[in-house]
Design an enzyme around this catalytic site. Sequence first.
Site, PDB file in Angstrom:
ATOM      1  N   ARG A 200     -21.114  -1.204 121.775  1.00 14.45           N
ATOM      2  CA  ARG A 200     -20.675   0.022 122.437  1.00 14.45           C
ATOM      3  C   ARG A 200     -19.164   0.037 122.521  1.00 14.45           C
ATOM      4  O   ARG A 200     -18.562  -0.979 122.871  1.00 14.45           O
ATOM      5  CB  ARG A 200     -21.275   0.071 123.845  1.00 14.45           C
TER       6      ARG A 200
ATOM      7  N   SER B 293     -25.768   6.353 124.186  1.00 12.93           N
ATOM      8  CA  SER B 293     -26.679   6.404 125.323  1.00 12.93           C
ATOM      9  C   SER B 293     -26.155   7.364 126.391  1.00 12.93           C
ATOM     10  O   SER B 293     -25.944   8.542 126.121  1.00 12.93           O
ATOM     11  CB  SER B 293     -26.903   4.997 125.879  1.00 12.93           C
ATOM     12  N   HIS B 294     -25.874   6.854 127.599  1.00 14.56           N
ATOM     13  CA  HIS B 294     -25.443   7.706 128.705  1.00 14.56           C
ATOM     14  C   HIS B 294     -23.936   7.656 128.920  1.00 14.56           C
ATOM     15  O   HIS B 294     -23.432   8.213 129.888  1.00 14.56           O
ATOM     16  CB  HIS B 294     -26.143   7.270 129.995  1.00 14.56           C
TER      17      HIS B 294
ATOM     18  N   LYS C 180     -27.766   0.412 118.792  1.00 14.71           N
ATOM     19  CA  LYS C 180     -28.887  -0.360 119.306  1.00 14.71           C
ATOM     20  C   LYS C 180     -29.645  -0.879 118.098  1.00 14.71           C
ATOM     21  O   LYS C 180     -29.994  -0.103 117.200  1.00 14.71           O
ATOM     22  CB  LYS C 180     -29.779   0.506 120.200  1.00 14.71           C
TER      23      LYS C 180
ATOM     24  N   ASP D  94     -31.994  11.072 129.355  1.00  7.70           N
ATOM     25  CA  ASP D  94     -30.620  10.641 129.130  1.00  7.70           C
ATOM     26  C   ASP D  94     -30.179  11.036 127.723  1.00  7.70           C
ATOM     27  O   ASP D  94     -30.920  11.684 126.982  1.00  7.70           O
ATOM     28  CB  ASP D  94     -30.471   9.139 129.382  1.00  7.70           C
TER      29      ASP D  94
ATOM     30  N   ASP E 199     -29.804   9.687 124.826  1.00  5.12           N
ATOM     31  CA  ASP E 199     -30.517   9.318 123.593  1.00  5.12           C
ATOM     32  C   ASP E 199     -32.024   9.284 123.761  1.00  5.12           C
ATOM     33  O   ASP E 199     -32.748   8.847 122.863  1.00  5.12           O
ATOM     34  CB  ASP E 199     -30.002   7.987 123.039  1.00  5.12           C
TER      35      ASP E 199
ATOM     36  N   ASP F  22     -34.205   7.633 125.742  1.00  8.67           N
ATOM     37  CA  ASP F  22     -35.044   6.465 126.042  1.00  8.67           C
ATOM     38  C   ASP F  22     -35.244   6.246 127.540  1.00  8.67           C
ATOM     39  O   ASP F  22     -35.887   5.291 127.950  1.00  8.67           O
ATOM     40  CB  ASP F  22     -34.523   5.183 125.367  1.00  8.67           C
ATOM     41  N   ARG F  23     -34.702   7.157 128.384  1.00  4.00           N
ATOM     42  CA  ARG F  23     -34.872   7.033 129.830  1.00  4.00           C
ATOM     43  C   ARG F  23     -35.337   8.354 130.423  1.00  4.00           C
ATOM     44  O   ARG F  23     -35.050   9.422 129.891  1.00  4.00           O
ATOM     45  CB  ARG F  23     -33.557   6.608 130.503  1.00  4.00           C
TER      46      ARG F  23
ATOM     47  N   THR G 161     -31.626  -7.075 134.012  1.00  4.64           N
ATOM     48  CA  THR G 161     -31.455  -5.711 133.530  1.00  4.64           C
ATOM     49  C   THR G 161     -31.002  -5.718 132.072  1.00  4.64           C
ATOM     50  O   THR G 161     -30.248  -6.583 131.656  1.00  4.64           O
ATOM     51  CB  THR G 161     -30.400  -4.992 134.400  1.00  4.64           C
TER      52      THR G 161
ATOM     53  N   GLU H 254     -37.284  -0.521 134.376  1.00  4.40           N
ATOM     54  CA  GLU H 254     -35.969  -0.773 134.960  1.00  4.40           C
ATOM     55  C   GLU H 254     -35.586   0.373 135.883  1.00  4.40           C
ATOM     56  O   GLU H 254     -35.961   1.526 135.641  1.00  4.40           O
ATOM     57  CB  GLU H 254     -34.906  -0.868 133.861  1.00  4.40           C
ATOM     58  N   MET H 255     -34.775   0.085 136.864  1.00  3.23           N
ATOM     59  CA  MET H 255     -34.315   1.090 137.801  1.00  3.23           C
ATOM     60  C   MET H 255     -33.533   2.198 137.100  1.00  3.23           C
ATOM     61  O   MET H 255     -33.506   3.340 137.560  1.00  3.23           O
ATOM     62  CB  MET H 255     -33.436   0.421 138.867  1.00  3.23           C
ATOM     63  N   SER H 256     -32.911   1.896 135.976  1.00  2.00           N
ATOM     64  CA  SER H 256     -32.115   2.888 135.252  1.00  2.00           C
ATOM     65  C   SER H 256     -32.973   3.962 134.589  1.00  2.00           C
ATOM     66  O   SER H 256     -32.457   4.998 134.176  1.00  2.00           O
ATOM     67  CB  SER H 256     -31.256   2.202 134.187  1.00  2.00           C
TER      68      SER H 256
ATOM     69  N   HIS I  25     -35.483   3.111 132.075  1.00  2.00           N
ATOM     70  CA  HIS I  25     -36.193   2.578 130.912  1.00  2.00           C
ATOM     71  C   HIS I  25     -37.577   2.110 131.359  1.00  2.00           C
ATOM     72  O   HIS I  25     -37.704   1.299 132.277  1.00  2.00           O
ATOM     73  CB  HIS I  25     -35.457   1.367 130.317  1.00  2.00           C
TER      74      HIS I  25
END
Length: 460
Positions: free
Chosen positions: A14, A102-103, A112, A239, A241, A243-244, A303, A322-324, A326
């Site tokens: 990134r 991503s975000h 990724k 998000d 991309d 994935d969330r 994480t 995950e909390m994010s 995912h």
Amino acid sequence: MDISASIFKAYDIRGIVDETLTEAAAAAVGRALGDLARSRGVTEVVVGRDGRLSGPRLLAALSQGLCRAGLDVVDIGMVATPMVYFATYHLNNGTGVQVTGSHNPPQYNGLKMMVAGETLYGDTITGLLKAIEAPGFDTQVERMGSVRTLDVWAEYLQRITSHIKLDRPMKIAIDAGNGVAGAFAGTLFRSLGCEVIELFCDVDGTFPNHHPDPAHPENLQDLIECLKTSDAEIGLAFDGDGDRLGVVTKDGQIIYPDRQLMLFAQDVLKRVPGGTIIYDVKCSRLVAKAVREAGGEPLMWRTGHSLVKAKLRETGAPLAGEMSGHVFFKERWYGFDDGLYTGARLLEIVARVADPSALLNALPNSNSTPELQLKTAEGENFTLVENLKKNADFPGAESVNTIDGVRVEYADGFGLARPSNTTPVVVMRFEADSDVALTRIQESFRKAILAVKPEAVLPF
């Protein structure tokens, strides 16, 4: 070649486009990744990109590097990240790269990567940098690879709709934040029998309406307002991309991903009794309790999408989250994080009841904060958290978990500080049984952080 080491993160690559992440860097990573893939017997790799403006040229550079390593490239175009993962299973090559930021803000992009079924992280990613910097890198291979294009959308859509059926039609609102999920989400949910209100589903890499990150409440306000002013039953947000997933109820409540995970665990454990459910260090203490009550075995882990996927493979767990946002379904799916698929699984559950908001709002809850961010200089977030590990004192704590940052457990709550692997921030989260306890735990962290960084501007 001269390449910025800063782009090689813990579980992906990134950087800021044309500053740290250049086309030359993308090509070099492609070559190094291609060499790694060939060493594992791989001959073909899937590539895709999200909707960022820099995506096409970075994808072209990446593909050039992969071809120089002798790999054949299958370009599936502008897609959500999980569609690249899906394509690696669909083509049975286990190897793919998504060009995505991503975000992160619009000026960022990244990669990724998965090779031979393994999502890359840690030493494997830093190994790519070492390969690029080694003498003799990018020597001629016997055969240059080729590039072909492929559209996997129809197969992806069919695979989801073949096994997810809603008990009744629903009206939903979706907010893609102008990220790439907007190109696909409406069609997917209409195919499941939903009437769909679309917000910001035109793909625009400048993200003109709000940032495509459902982990932050300010990015969900348009969706909340839509639910208040329409007859939609539930709101789903994605998000950048895809994935969330973020979830909002009819009455404007945000169902954070750790609470979503409780619902998914209850459902999955009906079919996989005794299964291990993985959750990351940012999640509520109530996840473990809910999993045990549903007959499962909770497992807290680090994480990071790559790290969670590795733990899934190691443990054979049917579900992780995950909390994010995912969420990783291995039961009935492939074990990768997929916001679109997670949204479909959520609708499958809530369509069984007349009032989805009542079901979601009844999930165990506590006094807690969303993810809070302490901004730092590049790399300083890691140093700060290491100093906390070594020097901080947390009076009254029952335990201190350092598998990923510092998570301090109290009898009536927890506090967490961990360094983000994607942006220069310390991510913080707090939970407690009461407002008084929440304030006490935050004050304990305030003192600990200011002791090692007196000028810190804390987000609470």
